[in-house]
Design an enzyme around this catalytic site. Structure first.
Site, short mmCIF file in Angstrom:
data_model
loop_
_atom_site.label_atom_id
_atom_site.label_comp_id
_atom_site.label_asym_id
_atom_site.label_seq_id
_atom_site.Cartn_x
_atom_site.Cartn_y
_atom_site.Cartn_z
N ASN A 176 -9.95 0.50 -0.83
CA ASN A 176 -8.74 0.11 -0.72
C ASN A 176 -8.19 -0.59 -2.03
O ASN A 176 -7.80 -1.53 -2.28
CB ASN A 176 -8.37 -1.29 0.71
CG ASN A 176 -6.60 -0.64 0.54
OD1 ASN A 176 -5.79 -0.66 0.03
ND2 ASN A 176 -6.34 -1.18 2.30
N CYS B 168 0.77 -0.85 -0.14
CA CYS B 168 0.11 0.17 0.23
C CYS B 168 1.33 1.52 0.36
O CYS B 168 0.09 2.27 -0.35
CB CYS B 168 -0.82 0.11 1.36
SG CYS B 168 -1.77 -1.30 1.36
N HIS C 113 -3.50 7.92 1.53
CA HIS C 113 -3.96 6.25 1.51
C HIS C 113 -4.62 5.92 1.77
O HIS C 113 -5.53 6.26 3.06
CB HIS C 113 -2.51 5.15 1.45
CG HIS C 113 -3.21 3.95 1.99
ND1 HIS C 113 -3.48 3.82 0.16
CD2 HIS C 113 -2.77 2.74 2.76
CE1 HIS C 113 -3.99 1.66 0.78
NE2 HIS C 113 -3.80 1.60 1.46
O1 UT7 Z 1 -3.81 -0.79 3.19
C1 UT7 Z 1 -3.70 -1.26 4.99
C2 UT7 Z 1 -3.17 -2.36 5.48
N1 UT7 Z 1 -4.74 -2.31 6.18
C3 UT7 Z 1 -5.77 -1.35 6.33
O2 UT7 Z 1 -5.00 -0.39 7.20
C4 UT7 Z 1 -6.77 -2.29 7.03
C5 UT7 Z 1 -6.91 -1.94 9.01
N2 UT7 Z 1 -7.42 -2.52 9.66
C6 UT7 Z 1 -8.85 -2.05 8.94
O3 UT7 Z 1 -9.54 -0.97 8.71
C7 UT7 Z 1 -9.72 -2.24 10.31
O4 UT7 Z 1 -8.97 -3.11 11.33
C8 UT7 Z 1 -11.37 -3.49 9.81
C9 UT7 Z 1 -11.64 -2.50 8.96
C10 UT7 Z 1 -10.01 -5.19 9.45
C11 UT7 Z 1 -11.62 -4.49 10.85
O5 UT7 Z 1 -12.63 -2.94 11.46
P1 UT7 Z 1 -12.00 -3.07 12.94
O6 UT7 Z 1 -12.84 -2.13 13.88
O7 UT7 Z 1 -10.55 -3.58 13.54
O8 UT7 Z 1 -13.41 -5.20 13.38
P2 UT7 Z 1 -12.42 -6.36 14.09
O9 UT7 Z 1 -11.69 -6.63 12.99
O10 UT7 Z 1 -12.13 -5.96 15.23
O11 UT7 Z 1 -13.57 -7.26 13.80
C12 UT7 Z 1 -14.90 -6.50 14.36
C13 UT7 Z 1 -16.35 -7.37 14.55
C14 UT7 Z 1 -15.65 -8.68 14.79
O12 UT7 Z 1 -16.47 -9.69 15.81
P3 UT7 Z 1 -16.58 -10.06 17.05
O13 UT7 Z 1 -14.89 -11.52 16.33
O14 UT7 Z 1 -16.21 -9.24 17.50
O15 UT7 Z 1 -17.29 -11.40 16.22
C15 UT7 Z 1 -15.23 -9.68 12.91
O16 UT7 Z 1 -15.93 -10.65 13.14
O17 UT7 Z 1 -16.36 -7.61 13.23
C16 UT7 Z 1 -16.09 -8.90 13.07
N3 UT7 Z 1 -16.49 -8.82 11.16
C17 UT7 Z 1 -16.84 -8.37 10.22
N4 UT7 Z 1 -18.97 -8.25 10.06
C18 UT7 Z 1 -19.40 -8.32 9.45
C19 UT7 Z 1 -15.18 -9.00 10.68
N5 UT7 Z 1 -15.22 -8.48 9.08
C20 UT7 Z 1 -16.67 -8.33 8.74
C21 UT7 Z 1 -17.60 -8.35 7.76
N6 UT7 Z 1 -18.81 -8.04 8.45
N7 UT7 Z 1 -16.75 -7.90 6.45
#
Ligand code: UT7
Length: 323
Positions: free
Chosen positions: A280, A113, A250
């Site tokens: 992204n 990225c 980004h």
């Molecule tokens: O390009 C550079 C590299 N990439 C990034 O910069 C991405 C960096 N990370 C992020 O943007 C965020 O961490 C994400 C968008 C990937 C995830 O957001 P988050 O607020 O950190 O959520 P999380 O991973 O803590 O997940 C929260 C909940 C989980 O459920 P439980 O464990 O709380 O029951 C996940 O299983 O959301 C669930 N979840 C989803 N639910 C619905 C994860 N993906 C999804 C989904 N739809 N697509």
């Protein structure tokens, strides 16, 4: 002193739009979750015949047109991509050939990225070192081809596309009043490799592999790394957040973008956001956002523009330039 000045910009997106609503029928997700957690509303997905090189070629042609240039005016092509058409030759060489260009040289840089920031920094070094006069800098990706479409934690986040700029060496005064790249700050730390990687490759599995990410871990590091490298760019130039006309980050997640801007004290009205439209697109995200804001007249000649990115590796970096 030679400065690398933006002479043209252009973009290319696949024909097909994939909305959050469509993703709801593919994996256990919802439009509400995706919008709340990421700000993404839709992304573009490459179809048959659309590849990183074809999108990169189209963006490059648009950037050349905008600059009133032809391939004959270019002596170097740098493509930032992690999704090349082939393991080798470089996608840059493929695009060179598509442009009918048989002089100069072309190569890829791979910093995921952060790729576009790395490519701009590299082009600037070649220009200031006298090794190139005009460089096509392209960020082009087809991440849809390395996604695990059964993994809701990653497949909803990424999209395909390409953006390009032409950087041209122009005589400057050596002060920060000059147009062009004023500083580039790059960082990496391979200790974070397993937080965001592809689980295949020619020398390991002999396959292409799929993207794997511990999103929460990446998120945890993102704002700190981004703000740190931007402070280095300020230290190198004597500018502060108040001097910035446009922040072009980004586009990974609206929450990371807002958090970084807030920590730096850059008002959100000065931040270019396209993640809602593109998702992204990795190395393509900055040139796509930059071109959008330049095309609609937000970014004007003389504006101080700050680019930043953080991604797999980890890699991160910032470029401060005057448009
Ligand atoms: O390009 C550079 C590299 N990439 C990034 O910069 C991405 C960096 N990370 C992020 O943007 C965020 O961490 C994400 C968008 C990937 C995830 O957001 P988050 O607020 O950190 O959520 P999380 O991973 O803590 O997940 C929260 C909940 C989980 O459920 P439980 O464990 O709380 O029951 C996940 O299983 O959301 C669930 N979840 C989803 N639910 C619905 C994860 N993906 C999804 C989904 N739809 N697509």
């Amino acid at each position: 002193m030679i400065r690398s000045v933006v002479r043209g910009f252009g973009t290319a997106l696949p024909k097909r739009v994939l909305t959050n609503a469509e993703l709801e029928s593919m994996v256990d997700t919802s439009d509400e979750w995706i919008v709340q957690r990421t700000g993404i509303r839709q992304r573009y997905i490459a179809g048959e015949g659309e590849t990183t090189a074809s999108l990169g070629e189209a963006a490059a042609r648009a950037a050349l047109d905008k600059g009133g240039l032809t391939p004959a005016d270019i002596d170097l092509i740098i493509v930032a991509t992690s999704t090349p058409d082939n393991t080798f030759p470089a996608t840059a060489v493929n695009i060179q050939n598509r442009l009918g260009m048989h002089h100069g040289f072309a190569f890829d840089v791979q910093a995921v990225c952060s790729g576009f920031v790395y490519a701009v920094a590299t082009a600037d070094a070649y220009i200031r070192g006298g090794l190139a006069k005009r460089v096509l800098v392209i960020g082009a990706e087809t991440f849809s081809r390395i996604l695990d479409w059964t993994d809701r934690t990653t497949c909803v986040l990424f999209g395909d596309g390409a953006g390009a700029i032409v950087l041209e060496g122009q005589e400057g005064s050596g002060t920060t009043a000059d147009r062009g790249v004023l500083t580039a700050q790059l960082r990496s730390d391979g200790a974070h490799r397993e937080k965001l990687y592809v689980d295949g490759g020619p020398s390991t599995t002999g396959t292409v592999g799929h993207l794997r990410m511990e999103g929460r871990e990446v998120f945890k590091h993102a704002v700190g790394m981004i703000t740190d490298v931007i402070v280095s760019a300020f230290d190198a130039t004597g500018f502060s957040a108040d001097d910035i006309d446009w922040l072009v980050p980004h586009q990974a997640n609206k929450r990371i973008i807002d958090g970084s801007a807030r920590k730096l004290g850059i008002p959100l009205e000065k931040v270019v956001v396209t993640v809602d439209q593109h998702g992204n697109t990795s190395a393509a995200s900055i040139p796509l956002a930059l071109a959008a804001a330049a095309a609609d007249g937000r970014i004007k000649e003389g504006d101080l523009v700050l680019l930043e990115a953080m991604g797999g590796g980890f890699t991160w970096g910032a470029v401060l330039l005057r448009w």
